[in-house]
Design an enzyme around this catalytic site. Sequence first.
Site, mmCIF file in Angstrom:
data_model
loop_
_atom_site.group_PDB
_atom_site.id
_atom_site.type_symbol
_atom_site.label_atom_id
_atom_site.label_comp_id
_atom_site.label_asym_id
_atom_site.label_seq_id
_atom_site.Cartn_x
_atom_site.Cartn_y
_atom_site.Cartn_z
ATOM 1 N N ASP A 67 -10.526 -57.814 -21.011
ATOM 2 C CA ASP A 67 -9.208 -57.942 -21.624
ATOM 3 C C ASP A 67 -8.091 -57.849 -20.587
ATOM 4 O O ASP A 67 -7.037 -58.463 -20.739
ATOM 5 C CB ASP A 67 -9.017 -56.859 -22.691
ATOM 6 C CG ASP A 67 -9.782 -57.162 -23.982
ATOM 7 O OD1 ASP A 67 -10.307 -58.280 -24.113
ATOM 8 O OD2 ASP A 67 -9.853 -56.269 -24.850
ATOM 9 N N TYR A 187 -3.385 -48.138 -25.354
ATOM 10 C CA TYR A 187 -2.712 -46.864 -25.081
ATOM 11 C C TYR A 187 -2.339 -46.158 -26.382
ATOM 12 O O TYR A 187 -2.453 -44.934 -26.517
ATOM 13 C CB TYR A 187 -1.464 -47.155 -24.243
ATOM 14 C CG TYR A 187 -0.955 -45.994 -23.420
ATOM 15 C CD1 TYR A 187 -1.434 -44.708 -23.581
ATOM 16 C CD2 TYR A 187 0.031 -46.203 -22.455
ATOM 17 C CE1 TYR A 187 -0.962 -43.662 -22.825
ATOM 18 C CE2 TYR A 187 0.517 -45.164 -21.689
ATOM 19 C CZ TYR A 187 0.018 -43.890 -21.876
ATOM 20 O OH TYR A 187 0.492 -42.861 -21.132
ATOM 21 N N ASN A 188 -1.886 -46.929 -27.372
ATOM 22 C CA ASN A 188 -1.496 -46.368 -28.659
ATOM 23 C C ASN A 188 -2.624 -45.540 -29.264
ATOM 24 O O ASN A 188 -2.399 -44.422 -29.755
ATOM 25 C CB ASN A 188 -1.110 -47.504 -29.602
ATOM 26 C CG ASN A 188 -1.007 -47.070 -31.044
ATOM 27 O OD1 ASN A 188 -0.063 -46.408 -31.450
ATOM 28 N ND2 ASN A 188 -1.994 -47.459 -31.846
ATOM 29 N N ALA A 209 2.742 -36.397 -27.334
ATOM 30 C CA ALA A 209 2.869 -34.949 -27.151
ATOM 31 C C ALA A 209 4.283 -34.473 -27.453
ATOM 32 O O ALA A 209 4.904 -33.759 -26.665
ATOM 33 C CB ALA A 209 2.467 -34.557 -25.727
#
Length: 279
Positions: A67, A187-188, A209
């Site tokens: 990817d 990443y999500n 966070a």
Amino acid sequence: MDAAVGIVAQRDNARAHELAATLVETVEREYGSAPVVDEATGDAIDARAVPVASMSACELVVSIGGDGTLLFVARAVGSTPILGVNLGEVGFLNAVDPANAVDVVTDLLAGLQADTSLESRTLVRLRATGADADWTLEPALNEVLVHGPRRGHGGGATVAIDVDGKRYAESDADGVLVATPTGSTAYNLSEGGPLVDPSADALVVTGMAAAEPMTPLVVDPFAAITLTVSDTDTAYVISDGRNRQRLEPPATITVTLAENPVHLVGPQTNFFEALEKLE
């Protein structure tokens, strides 16, 4: 450019180079016109090479690799149809098995010669722009990320999220990212954001966070999302982990859909089967 097909193979990958060489030979034999390849592949297989960005003039670009290779190709060729051949482990974007690549490419080219439009899956991209429109990052296929002076714990800042001018949340956080459905698995997902079906018309806003509640939010893709960062001397906005803009807070970033989406052609990935490979 007089070549109908461009081929980009993953760097330093002998399997990718071997398949690229086979495709070059096959297409030239069957259609009388040799494809062009990226410059690194050209050196490896002694084929006609051009910069990847030049392939935007092709009718089809074949990406051979994982990817990450396809993301690289998409940044360079924009809306030019892309076929992804999967040499990676998961393959959310690359649906074609290497063993089937020659047949798929020749079938697509036969359709192009018959003036048949290629069926494609459209992948939206995101555009991040400064408040005064004094800068704009390259479009992101996965996500736009805003964080403080450094990524991760201890590098945070105060980030406020507004959707179409209405405040959703504000908190000290490691960062905030806005992801496309394509990027929901990247990443999500690692930051606790939800998976989004690739066919959904939606974007995801996910806090990283955060000290105060900042539940991941799914919004309309045409919403104007603004991220205002403060309480830090330096911050960054990053497109797909590569293109970045340094900020001097307080600073506001607007994230909207980019004008030119990416078009994937050929067989499409089974999303749920690909998810099983993540475990």
